[in-house]
Design a protein around this motif. Structure first.
Motif, mmCIF file in Angstrom:
data_model
loop_
_atom_site.group_PDB
_atom_site.id
_atom_site.type_symbol
_atom_site.label_atom_id
_atom_site.label_comp_id
_atom_site.label_asym_id
_atom_site.label_seq_id
_atom_site.Cartn_x
_atom_site.Cartn_y
_atom_site.Cartn_z
ATOM 1 N N LEU A 61 41.742 76.998 117.178
ATOM 2 C CA LEU A 61 42.247 75.538 117.328
ATOM 3 C C LEU A 61 42.862 75.119 115.802
ATOM 4 N N LEU A 62 44.207 74.960 115.717
ATOM 5 C CA LEU A 62 44.645 74.562 114.589
ATOM 6 C C LEU A 62 45.014 73.231 114.396
ATOM 7 N N ASN A 63 45.007 72.512 113.260
ATOM 8 C CA ASN A 63 45.190 70.982 113.022
ATOM 9 C C ASN A 63 46.985 71.170 112.928
ATOM 10 N N SER A 64 47.622 70.328 113.769
ATOM 11 C CA SER A 64 48.995 70.228 113.961
ATOM 12 C C SER A 64 49.749 69.760 112.739
ATOM 13 N N SER A 65 48.976 69.168 111.924
ATOM 14 C CA SER A 65 49.746 68.527 110.484
ATOM 15 C C SER A 65 49.884 69.497 109.388
ATOM 16 N N ASP A 66 48.570 70.205 109.419
ATOM 17 C CA ASP A 66 48.834 71.282 108.351
ATOM 18 C C ASP A 66 48.447 72.497 108.664
ATOM 19 N N LEU A 67 48.270 72.931 109.878
ATOM 20 C CA LEU A 67 47.997 74.307 110.378
ATOM 21 C C LEU A 67 46.729 74.998 109.963
ATOM 22 N N THR A 68 45.869 73.874 109.460
ATOM 23 C CA THR A 68 44.471 74.781 109.284
ATOM 24 C C THR A 68 43.684 74.884 110.349
ATOM 25 N N SER A 69 43.000 75.820 110.206
ATOM 26 C CA SER A 69 41.911 76.133 111.342
ATOM 27 C C SER A 69 40.674 75.376 111.536
ATOM 28 N N ARG A 70 40.643 74.754 112.698
ATOM 29 C CA ARG A 70 39.584 73.895 112.994
ATOM 30 C C ARG A 70 38.341 74.722 113.888
ATOM 31 N N LEU A 71 38.683 75.644 114.774
ATOM 32 C CA LEU A 71 37.835 76.364 115.278
ATOM 33 C C LEU A 71 38.129 77.754 115.525
ATOM 34 N N CYS A 72 37.540 78.709 115.365
ATOM 35 C CA CYS A 72 37.653 80.400 115.726
ATOM 36 C C CYS A 72 36.415 80.754 116.535
ATOM 37 N N ILE A 73 37.032 81.065 118.089
ATOM 38 C CA ILE A 73 35.803 81.135 119.027
ATOM 39 C C ILE A 73 36.075 82.546 119.436
ATOM 40 N N ASN A 74 35.211 83.408 119.338
ATOM 41 C CA ASN A 74 35.022 84.507 120.280
ATOM 42 C C ASN A 74 33.637 84.912 120.414
ATOM 43 N N GLY A 75 33.329 85.910 121.043
ATOM 44 C CA GLY A 75 32.082 86.428 121.477
ATOM 45 C C GLY A 75 31.764 87.816 120.679
ATOM 46 N N PRO A 76 30.946 88.559 120.902
ATOM 47 C CA PRO A 76 30.808 89.816 120.633
ATOM 48 C C PRO A 76 31.882 90.810 120.782
#
Length: 859
Positions: A353-368
């Motif tokens: 999930l990236l912030n549309s204004s500065d393209l910084t990552s807000r969430l990084c989601i995955n499992g094992p």
């Protein structure tokens, strides 16, 4: 001890893990693959997994609530099979549009089950459920559209065929009424505002036609032939449509071809323009809400921004995986679905999930991220312009699934084991993942880090077209010293294919230490430690009495043995002792064990186990009949475990034996062949056997062969975990699991942790808290604090304090709702938010620790 008492002592539960679900990834006709949802307050992000629904706080980047399917009887019945997935998540109660509460979500499955859940507060024991009864047997829910009080449902049939059929329904009063039908659908897409639908259909003469319709019946309809991609090549990729996107005003339609070309069509005058940058298949497309930008992604691992008014282009490079889906969320975020396609054995997805204004990552989601020995079922690789092991080409797209199913059913011997190790210091799980290693926190149920340990093309850039056939180095083993401060890895480097040297693999041994930034730093690297073409078949860490465990044994497939140790003077690892290999005997069935006092080494090679003196690396003197120096078994040895320096557990291809080293006799033996049927490749049976070094208890996983209807083979496995005492004389417990278990390891405490082929993590435990074993939400305790019962108890406590104070003449006020519990802190008020910080990390907390936390809050 009776069997009932034994089962009360040990318990099994699946409490963690799982992987994000892309429910439409198996449906070729859908351009959109992901199902996620942003809450009303834009603060939380809802993501479905294969075993739960997780709600993430965007501000703190952490999971704040987990709705596990196994928690609730209703949810466990709905999600009874791996084929049932979350197809749509809608805010609010779908059956009551006038409900103004913002704490509910409606979850709809692909088979038409509907359930209303609370994503705030405690999960309702019997949530509201109903079903789309009008759906046919092979009809699946593809998408649900909402427009104020109107609800339409789009379904699909025959999703695995070259072209499927669509049906658009109007949903009212819990009934579906058909509005429109689409036949021979090749691919489809819908606008972000869910007002327009575009379908590409192919008739009997293989002519492709595009249909653009209004979803909610505004009499808007367009149809026109599919334009060419603008590529003069006669390749089939030129005409193969991979993905489409439609803007909110229904003015522009973007079509991505397998050749890498994007065609943007103006729907008013049907004029088109060609966008060229991708050199492999375009896998994802999406317009921004105002239609000014087009987002695209593919094999290059680069998110591309096309400004349509100026034809300018911007990039977000160096993403972790192939971009299989991109979406714009509430104009505030960009949602990316990445597939780590280097793993051919499993579908590894990561949601960004990236912030549309500065393209910084807000969430990084995955499992094992598990790498299995054999490809598991339902693995879908992304489309590519060329056919490779990492991708699916347009030519064999619809044959691939049937071919994979036949291959799995035809094979009688399957090995779905994976490699997992636990760090003794941090208790984190380590999963080797091709050229990297994933560090996973079992108790927090989240990834701690993902670090590349081997250099390859994939680390620095994405691979496209023929580069997909280049194999990156692969981490084969990960081991730790007893204090967890040193990590030893073994990796394999592959030369390019179709060369004379293609079979000349390079084996590398590396020694790592943790730096101040919690990253592993390479200290020593050894190339081909056992010589050219000699693989490392086994790594065994030294016991604590040997150089404080800063040493290890490595074995090869020729009977060779080497001892490596850490030199405090040079601050590096070096070769210390060598046992020469056999010149004419090769075997991959190699196992090692080390006595606790460090004096003896047990070296299993093929069907023989040799007892070696560590100081001389030679067999013990065989002149004395009282000394055991060699054991010959019935078949090749798969695993060795030395328990309590007294019993040697030997697992072969057919039996499990316990040898008493004092009497040189086999005390117990179990026939494994009827259960495992020799399905594991050399050495992999050791992944399914673990033992508790403190108690000596041994855990063995037995995976049952599948049996379908009328004795026909099936693809649904089951398994059992058997816990023995140290000499295999007593079974302390037998526990059933509904899926194939791939690896089990002792967690350096009292528990055994396992992972199955669905990437779910479980525990066989004696001391794990009841909340974890019963799979309760961590918010359950917090919900209790917010309940009326807790408020009543607190009033009762404060009331008692007031009565005592009144008796002493100190307090005369009667209108206080909450009084003070501790008289020394008379200025400290307690409310429902006082205990919030206490529950940020409540997993696996003992009762006395919890009491101390409560006392710190109220005193």
């Amino acid at each position: 001890m009776t069997q009932a008492l034994v089962h009360q002592k040990y318990k099994l539960a699946v409490v963690s893990g799982g992987k994000p679900v892309l429910p439409r990834v198996s449906n070729r006709s859908s351009s959109s693959k992901t199902v996620t949802c942003l809450t009303h307050d834009k603060a939380n992000y809802i993501v479905p997994f294969n075993n739960q629904i997780k709600i993430y706080s965007i501000e703190t980047r952490q999971c704040v609530k987990t709705i596990k399917f196994a928690n609730n009887e209703t949810l466990s019945k709905i999600f009874h099979s791996n084929e049932v997935m979350v197809s749509h998540i809608s805010l609010g109660d779908l059956s009551d549009p006038e409900d103004e509460k913002y704490d509910k979500i409606t979850v709809i499955t692909n088979i038409g089950d509907i359930v209303v859940l609370n994503y705030k507060g405690k999960l309702i024991e019997e949530p509201k459920t109903w079903k789309f009864n009008e759906l046919e047997v092979d009809e699946e829910v593809l998408k649900v559209f909402r427009n104020k009080d109107q609800v339409n449902v789009l379904t699909s049939k025959n999703k695995f065929s070259p072209s499927c059929s669509y049906e658009l329904y109007q949903y009212s009063e819990k009934k579906l009424t058909s509005i429109k039908s689409y036949s021979n659908v090749v691919i489809s897409c819908w606008s972000l505002n869910e007002q327009f639908l575009c379908v590409l259909s192919k008739d009997q003469e293989k002519k492709k036609t595009l249909y653009v319709d209004s979803i909610f019946g505004d009499n808007f309809h367009r149809s026109f032939p599919l334009p060419l991609s603008g590529n003069a090549s006669g390749s089939s990729n030129t005409h193969f449509v991979n993905v489409m996107a439609l803007d909110n005003s229904c003015m522009n339609l973007a079509i991505g071809f397998a050749s890498g070309v994007i065609n943007v069509i103006n729907l008013e005058d049907l004029s088109s323009r060609i966008l060229k940058w991708h050199i492999d298949s375009v896998l994802s497309l999406c317009f921004t809400s105002d239609g000014s930008y087009l987002l695209s992604g593919g094999w290059e691992k680069v998110l591309s921004f096309w400004q349509l008014s100026t034809n300018m282009q911007q990039f977000l490079p160096r993403l972790n995986g192939v971009i299989v889906d991109v979406d714009v969320v509430e104009d505030k975020y960009y949602s990316l679905s990445l597939q780590l396609a280097e793993n051919q054995t499993n579908c590894d997805y990561q949601l960004l999930l990236l912030n549309s204004s500065d393209l910084t990552s807000r969430l990084c989601i995955n499992g094992p991220l598990c790498v299995f020995r054999t490809m598991v079922k339902d693995v879908i690789q992304p489309m590519s312009a060329v056919n490779s092991k990492l991708s699916t080409s347009s030519n064999n797209l619809h044959k691939l699934r049937k071919k994979q199913q036949r291959k799995l059913l035809k094979r009688k011997r399957q090995d779905f084991t994976c490699n997992m190790e636990i760090n003794p210091l941090s208790k984190h799980l380590y999963f080797p993942h091709i050229s990297a290693v994933q560090v996973y926190d079992f108790y927090k149920n989240e990834q701690v880090s993902y670090q590349y340990l081997a250099s390859g093309i994939n680390n620095s850039m994405g691979k496209v077209r023929l580069e997909l056939n280049l194999r990156d180095p692969m981490i084969s083993e990960v081991k730790f010293t007893k204090d967890g401060k040193w990590m030893i890895t073994s990796e394999i480097e592959y030369p390019p294919e179709d060369l004379l040297s293609s079979n000349d693999l390079v084996y590398v041994l590396k020694f790592w230490t943790m730096n101040s930034n919690s990253e592993w730093t390479l200290k020593t690297k050894v190339i081909n430690p056992h010589g050219v073409h000699a693989p490392i078949t086994e790594i065994l860490m030294a016991p604590r009495v040997i150089n404080n465990s800063y040493g290890c044994l490595t074995a090869d497939n020729n009977g060779g043995l080497k001892y490596w140790s850490f030199n405090n003077v040079t601050k590096s690892w070096s070769l210390t002792r060598v046992s020469l290999p056999n010149v004419n005997h090769f075997s991959n069935s190699v196992a090692l064990a080390w006595s606790l006092d460090g004096s003896l080494i047990f070296h299993a090679f093929d069907e023989k186990v040799s007892v070696l003196d560590f100081n001389t690396f030679s067999k013990l003197d065989n002149d004395s009949p009282s000394i055991l120096n060699e054991i010959t078994l019935d078949s090749a040895v798969q695993s060795l475990i030395l328990v309590n320096d007294r019993n040697l557990i030997i697992a072969t291809q057919t039996t499990l034996n316990s040898v008493n080293l004092l009497s040189y006799k086999v005390e117990n033996s179990f026939d494994l062949y009827p259960f495992v049927n020799g399905v594991y490749k050399n050495g992999d049976l050791s992944r399914l056997i673990s033992y508790d070094e403190s108690s000596g208890r041994v855990a063995l996983v037995v995976n049952q062969l599948p049996q379908g209807e009328k004795g026909k083979p099936a693809l649904q496995y089951s398994s059992s975990v058997v816990v023995f005492d140290s000499d295999l004389t007593t079974k302390l417990g037998i526990f059933q699991h509904d899926e194939y278990i791939s690896c089990i390891r002792w967690n350096y405490d009292t528990d055994f942790i396992f992972v199955d082929i669905q990437c779910r993590l479980g525990v066989v435990s004696t001391t794990t808290s009841t909340e974890m074993l019963d799979e309760l939400n961590r918010e359950g305790a917090l919900d209790a604090l917010q309940s009326n019962e807790f408020e009543a108890q607190l009033k009762k406590l404060s009331g008692g304090q007031r009565e005592r104070d009144h008796a002493m003449g100190e307090i005369g006020e009667e209108d206080a709702v909450f009084e003070f519990i501790n008289g020394d802190n008379s200025d400290k008020l307690i409310n429902m938010n006082s205990f919030t910080s206490m529950f940020e990390n409540i997993d696996n907390v003992q009762m006395d620790t919890l009491f101390d936390r409560v006392m710190r809050v109220i005193t």
